[in-house]
Design an enzyme around this catalytic site. Structure first.
Site, PDB file in Angstrom:
ATOM      1  CG  HIS A  77      45.220  30.579  48.661  1.00  0.00           C
ATOM      2  ND1 HIS A  77      44.245  30.315  49.210  1.00  0.00           N
ATOM      3  CD2 HIS A  77      46.235  29.440  49.284  1.00  0.00           C
ATOM      4  CE1 HIS A  77      44.111  29.336  50.078  1.00  0.00           C
ATOM      5  NE2 HIS A  77      45.317  28.924  50.207  1.00  0.00           N
ATOM      6  CG  MET A 115      38.443  37.534  47.884  1.00  0.00           C
ATOM      7  SD  MET A 115      36.978  38.630  48.654  1.00  0.00           S
ATOM      8  CE  MET A 115      37.604  39.989  49.323  1.00  0.00           C
ATOM      9  CG  ASP A 130      43.371  60.764  44.411  1.00  0.00           C
ATOM     10  OD1 ASP A 130      43.459  61.525  45.132  1.00  0.00           O
ATOM     11  OD2 ASP A 130      44.375  60.410  43.617  1.00  0.00           O
TER      12      ASP A 130
END
Length: 161
Positions: A77, A115, A130
């Site tokens: 959500h 999450m 990176d």
């Protein structure tokens, strides 16, 4: 009728109904570890990474990722995140260093932020990679996991490791 919370009665995916849940303060802390060489550690300490400070950029990327979690994880959500913060700690190992990255995400919502914390720390770790790959392509992203979560009807969770 399905026994799965994220499937409707026709057996198709759905987003869980949280409309009747109570709003509570919720916090989640997730952690990821990345190993790096002595050379990379020294380059970071001396400010020699050509792309800039990898920790600052990783933190910004992690904050952005936490806010975008519901766009990346299908059944999440969208929630109003009230705080996202990071810690970065180096630990010397036999072969170099481990960088331990932790993300803390907070909200006052009907659903948790586990999450969001996991996404934040994952993207922060990928961004660190990176930023530093020109110096050390041997970096290894190791375990990523939820350390703890508080709030909600299921109560608190603390990872015992």
């Amino acid at each position: 009728m399905s026994n799965f919370t994220h499937w409707n009665e026709e057996g198709r995916p759905k987003m869980v109904d949280i409309s009747q849940k109570d709003t509570t303060n919720r916090t989640a802390i997730a952690q990821s570890t990345i190993s790096l060489s002595n050379e990379l550690y020294e380059s970071i300490q001396k400010g020699l990474i050509k792309k800039g400070d990898p920790l600052q950029v990783a933190q910004i990327a992690g904050i952005m990722a936490a806010k975008k979690t519901s766009e990346l994880i299908p059944m999440c959500h969208p929630i109003l995140i009230e705080e996202t913060d990071f810690t970065f700690n180096y630990k010397q190992t036999e072969t170099g260093y481990d960088l331990i990255i932790q993300a803390t995400v907070k909200c006052n919502s009907k659903t948790g932020v586990e999450m969001e914390a996991l996404t934040a720390v994952s993207v922060a770790t990928l961004t660190f990679y990176d930023m530093c790959k020109a110096v050390d392509k041997t970096m290894v992203i190791k375990e990523t996991y939820l350390i703890q979560k508080t709030g909600g009807k299921n109560g608190d969770f603390f990872h015992t490791c």
